[in-house]
Scaffold this active site. Structure first.
Site, PDB file in Angstrom:
ATOM      1  NE  ARG B   9       1.740   7.074   2.099  1.00 22.08           N
ATOM      2  CZ  ARG B   9       2.758   6.775   2.910  1.00 22.08           C
ATOM      3  NH1 ARG B   9       2.779   7.199   4.147  1.00 22.08           N
ATOM      4  NH2 ARG B   9       3.753   6.019   2.486  1.00 22.08           N
ATOM      5  CB  SER B  36       1.381   6.307   7.995  1.00 16.38           C
ATOM      6  OG  SER B  36       2.425   5.621   8.633  1.00 16.38           O
ATOM      7  CD  GLU B  57      -8.209   1.840  14.884  1.00 14.14           C
ATOM      8  OE1 GLU B  57      -8.736   1.165  15.794  1.00 14.14           O
ATOM      9  OE2 GLU B  57      -6.970   1.903  14.716  1.00 14.14           O
ATOM     10  CG  PHE B  82      -6.776  -0.345  11.033  1.00 14.94           C
ATOM     11  CD1 PHE B  82      -6.940  -1.715  11.216  1.00 14.94           C
ATOM     12  CD2 PHE B  82      -5.504   0.141  10.802  1.00 14.94           C
ATOM     13  CE1 PHE B  82      -5.851  -2.578  11.181  1.00 14.94           C
ATOM     14  CE2 PHE B  82      -4.401  -0.714  10.770  1.00 14.94           C
ATOM     15  CZ  PHE B  82      -4.573  -2.065  10.957  1.00 14.94           C
ATOM     16  CG  ASP B 116       2.619  -3.433   7.466  1.00 17.47           C
ATOM     17  OD1 ASP B 116       3.622  -3.865   8.064  1.00 17.47           O
ATOM     18  OD2 ASP B 116       2.225  -2.254   7.544  1.00 17.47           O
TER      19      ASP B 116
HETATM   20  C1  TPP Z   1      -6.566  -1.686  14.719  1.00 18.05           C
HETATM   21  C2  TPP Z   1      -5.243  -1.159  14.387  1.00 18.05           C
HETATM   22  N1  TPP Z   1      -5.069   0.169  14.286  1.00 18.05           N
HETATM   23  C3  TPP Z   1      -3.855   0.666  13.945  1.00 18.05           C
HETATM   24  C4  TPP Z   1      -2.802  -0.160  13.699  1.00 18.05           C
HETATM   25  C5  TPP Z   1      -1.469   0.403  13.274  1.00 18.05           C
HETATM   26  N2  TPP Z   1      -0.487   0.270  14.337  1.00 18.05           N
HETATM   27  C6  TPP Z   1       0.451  -0.709  14.353  1.00 18.05           C
HETATM   28  S1  TPP Z   1       1.447  -0.668  15.691  1.00 18.05           S
HETATM   29  C7  TPP Z   1       0.643   0.694  16.299  1.00 18.05           C
HETATM   30  C8  TPP Z   1       1.085   1.307  17.597  1.00 18.05           C
HETATM   31  C9  TPP Z   1       1.087   0.327  18.681  1.00 18.05           C
HETATM   32  O1  TPP Z   1       1.718   0.822  19.820  1.00 18.05           O
HETATM   33  P1  TPP Z   1       1.957  -0.142  21.044  1.00 18.05           P
HETATM   34  O2  TPP Z   1       0.751  -0.942  21.300  1.00 18.05           O
HETATM   35  O3  TPP Z   1       2.459   0.689  22.158  1.00 18.05           O
HETATM   36  O4  TPP Z   1       3.048  -1.159  20.504  1.00 18.05           O
HETATM   37  P2  TPP Z   1       4.641  -1.145  20.666  1.00 18.05           P
HETATM   38  O5  TPP Z   1       5.058   0.116  21.342  1.00 18.05           O
HETATM   39  O6  TPP Z   1       4.959  -2.326  21.487  1.00 18.05           O
HETATM   40  O7  TPP Z   1       5.168  -1.261  19.298  1.00 18.05           O
HETATM   41  C10 TPP Z   1      -0.387   1.084  15.439  1.00 18.05           C
HETATM   42  C11 TPP Z   1      -1.253   2.240  15.668  1.00 18.05           C
HETATM   43  C12 TPP Z   1      -3.030  -1.544  13.806  1.00 18.05           C
HETATM   44  N3  TPP Z   1      -2.062  -2.448  13.546  1.00 18.05           N
HETATM   45  N4  TPP Z   1      -4.245  -2.013  14.155  1.00 18.05           N
END
Ligand code: TPP
Ligand code: MG
Lengths: 280, 318
Positions: B9, B36, B57, B82, B116
């Protein structure tokens, strides 16, 4: 476990939960520190004060349910479930390890007390609606709590579910947004603005309340008001601080998905060492 | 002996920056995982051609389709599960059916996503993408091949899916590596059996071949990074010349490289094909290394599969 409405007692439980969260994340070497600390006060208020539940009840028994739609906050949920007695505390240090009961994200087949499976964002509210609809069909009087992230609400499915809940008048659904203003790549406002968030939910037919998500009095009162609301689902827009409780993690994007190293853990535990009291 | 390892990546991100400088039509989209997937590197360099769509997505893929329809060349990235899972239908309807020139480059494919856990481990992505008509599917085996593949697909007009990983991969090729859709690399010729692998498993296949050679078995190894289109002639030559095949992929045994090879051989030169891959289960959290060993994606699994294939070949003869 013991339920309480006493704010000082709840604060003290939260303090201990923060310690458990940090210790388990340090041991696993990966996971979401900021995300877990941001929602732990809300989880403590739900699990130790408002939710009708007990580890002794079976899946089919009448009880309230909780869905962690922002599944990456799993350490917070696991810490609370262990404290409630759903499984032994010794399991906490197996977080994210091979064949552990405690998977990286909540898995209903492996962890007692985990209602449905989450981790792919956006899928929890629909499942919560389903639980509420099943409860209604069974003639049960029980609530379904669902915790969402503020970045998570960028998923279209959340809004599909928001419409469903309002359309079906699922007044047993109490959704809470952990509104910490951060997601992975930065500030929610800069990545994709979600505001005005409360107005959006209201326009979708929800009963909406704005609160400070670290103020137990406000959390408890908001849940009471949500429970009393009839004919429409409730949304609690909980304004929070990502990484809350550990000064160097608060509001820092990097701590979204990073586990503390040995020195960072020590520093954090020192900050959390004084029994709760003072401050908010 | 320590093997050099490089991040696919990281090389992807750097290549995007290079290509972005040369071709102003390139735009890059991500869904809140740019730090990432490393598309953040492009975002820093060309902020006006970088779109972080947030945790959306489906919107991500649809927007890319629109940008392509408007004449741009979108590179779209997020975690493989995703992209291929959540946005599968957008990819099929908005990108592949109308033949939009969208390059989907995912990271965190396979089981090596690690701690994860199963919600984040993409073990059906190759299968899901391969089954869409016209979609091209590429799984590079190291960082240098990643660079070559990214550059090559720019010269091809149409939808492409490239699957990268979270973990660094051992280096197999050098900077001179080239990539052509439908062309495999025969890394080693053999007489008794051929291992056809993709991604991380190419390196593992070479290790397994080394062990099997010590037992006096002559093993061929093919890097089938172009899973769709397959290199038909390379596979059929291997079937004809060695009479037994083992496939190895960091993916479910259903629908991926193993299935593609089996489909081709069974309709042309039906020789035994034994598939190494995740055997139709959800896995666990754990470290990449633990998971590879636990779910039979290591050297030993390939060696066992080779013995099984050789046994089947012998049975066919009598
Ligand atoms: C469908 C999906 N897309 C991407 C992710 C990767 N991901 C994990 S946490 C996150 C950000 C989430 O932010 P938020 O909802 O604000 O959570 P917090 O700030 O409480 O951690 C992402 C994009 C995922 N888990 N699921
Ligand atoms: Mg957030």
């Amino acid at each position: 476990m013991k339920f309480t409405d006493n704010i000082e007692e709840l604060k003290e439980i939260s303090r201990r939960m923060r310690i458990d969260i940090l210790k388990m994340l340090h041991e696993s070497g990966s996971g979401h520190s900021g995300s877990s600390l941001s929602c732990i006060d809300i989880l403590v208020a739900i699990y130790f004060s408002k939710m009708d539940h007990s580890p002794d009840r079976k899946r089919e028994d009448l009880r309230d349910k909780f869905v962690l739609s922002k599944g990456h906050g799993a350490p917070a949920l696991y810490a609370v479930l262990a404290e409630c007695g759903y499984f032994g505390k010794e399991n906490l240090l197996t977080l994210r390890k091979l064949k552990s009961k405690l998977s990286g994200h909540p898995y209903s087949c492996s962890t007692p007390g985990v209602e449905v499976t989450t981790g792919s964002l956006g899928q929890g509210l629909s499942q919560s609606n389903g639980l509420a609809m099943a409860g209604r069909l069974n003639g049960e009087d029980a609530n379904v709590y669902c915790l969402l992230g503020d970045g998570e609400v960028q998923e279209g499915q959340v809004w599909e579910a928001a419409m469903s809940a309002a359309h079906c008048k699922l007044d047993s659904v109490i959704a809470i947004v952990d509104h910490n203003q951060l997601q992975i790549d930065g500030a929610v406002e800069n990545i994709k603005n979600i505001e005005p968030l409360s107005d959006k939910w209201a326009a979708f037919g929800w009963y909406v309340q704005d609160i400070d998500g670290h103020d137990f009095r406000q959390i408890l009162d908001a849940i009471d008001a949500a429970k009393a609301e009839k004919e429409r689902p409730s949304l609690i827009n909980a304004h929070t601080i990502k990484g809350k409780g550990v000064s160097f993690m608060e509001g820092v994007v990097k701590w979204h998905g990073t586990a503390p190293g040995a020195e960072e853990l020590e520093k954090a535990l020192e900050e959390l060492s004084a029994p709760a009291g003072g401050g908010k | 002996m320590t093997v050099e390892k490089l991040s696919l990546r990281e090389y992807y991100g750097k290549t995007l920056v290079q290509l972005g400088g040369e071709n102003k039509d390139i735009v890059v989209l991500d869904a809140d995982l740019s730090s990432s997937t490393k598309t953040s590197l492009f975002g820093k360099e060309f902020p006006d051609r970088f779109f972080n769509m947030g945790v959306s997505e489906q919107d991500l893929m649809g927007t890319a389709a629109g940008l392509a329809a408007g004449g741009k060349i979108p590179f779209v990235s997020t975690f493989s599960i995703f992209a291929s899972g959540r946005a599968w239908e957008q990819i099929r309807q908005s990108i592949c059916y109308p033949q939009q020139n969208v390059k989907i480059v995912t990271t965190h494919g396979g089981i090596t996503v690690g701690p994860d856990g199963p919600t984040h481990q993409a073990l059906e992505d190759i299968s899901l993408m391969r089954s869409i008509p016209s979609m091209k599917v590429i799984v590079p085996s190291d960082a240098h091949e990643t660079v070559a593949a990214i550059k090559a697909v720019l010269d091809f007009n149409g939808p492409v899916f490239i699957r990268l990983s979270r973990e660094k991969f051992p280096v197999i090729f050098d900077e001179t590596k080239t990539f052509k859709l439908g062309n495999a690399d025969v890394l080693k010729k053999g007489a008794d059996l051929t291992i056809i692998a993709c991604g991380l498993m190419v390196h593992t296949a070479l290790e397994a071949a080394g062990e099997l050679e010590k037992e006096g078995i002559s093993i061929g190894v093919i890097n089938m990074s172009s899973i769709k289109p397959l290199d038909r002639s390379a596979i059929l030559a291997a079937a004809r010349e060695t009479g037994a095949i083992v496939t190895a992929e960091e993916h479910s045994i259903i629908g991926g490289l193993g299935s593609a090879v089996t489909e081709l051989t069974s309709e042309n030169i039906p020789v035994p094909v034994v598939r190494v891959g995740v055997r139709d289960v959800f896995c666990s959290s754990g470290t990449a290394e633990e998971l590879l060993a636990c779910y039979n994606l290591d050297k030993n699994a390939i060696i066992t599969a080779a013995h099984r294939a050789l046994e089947l070949k012998k049975q066919r003869r009598v």
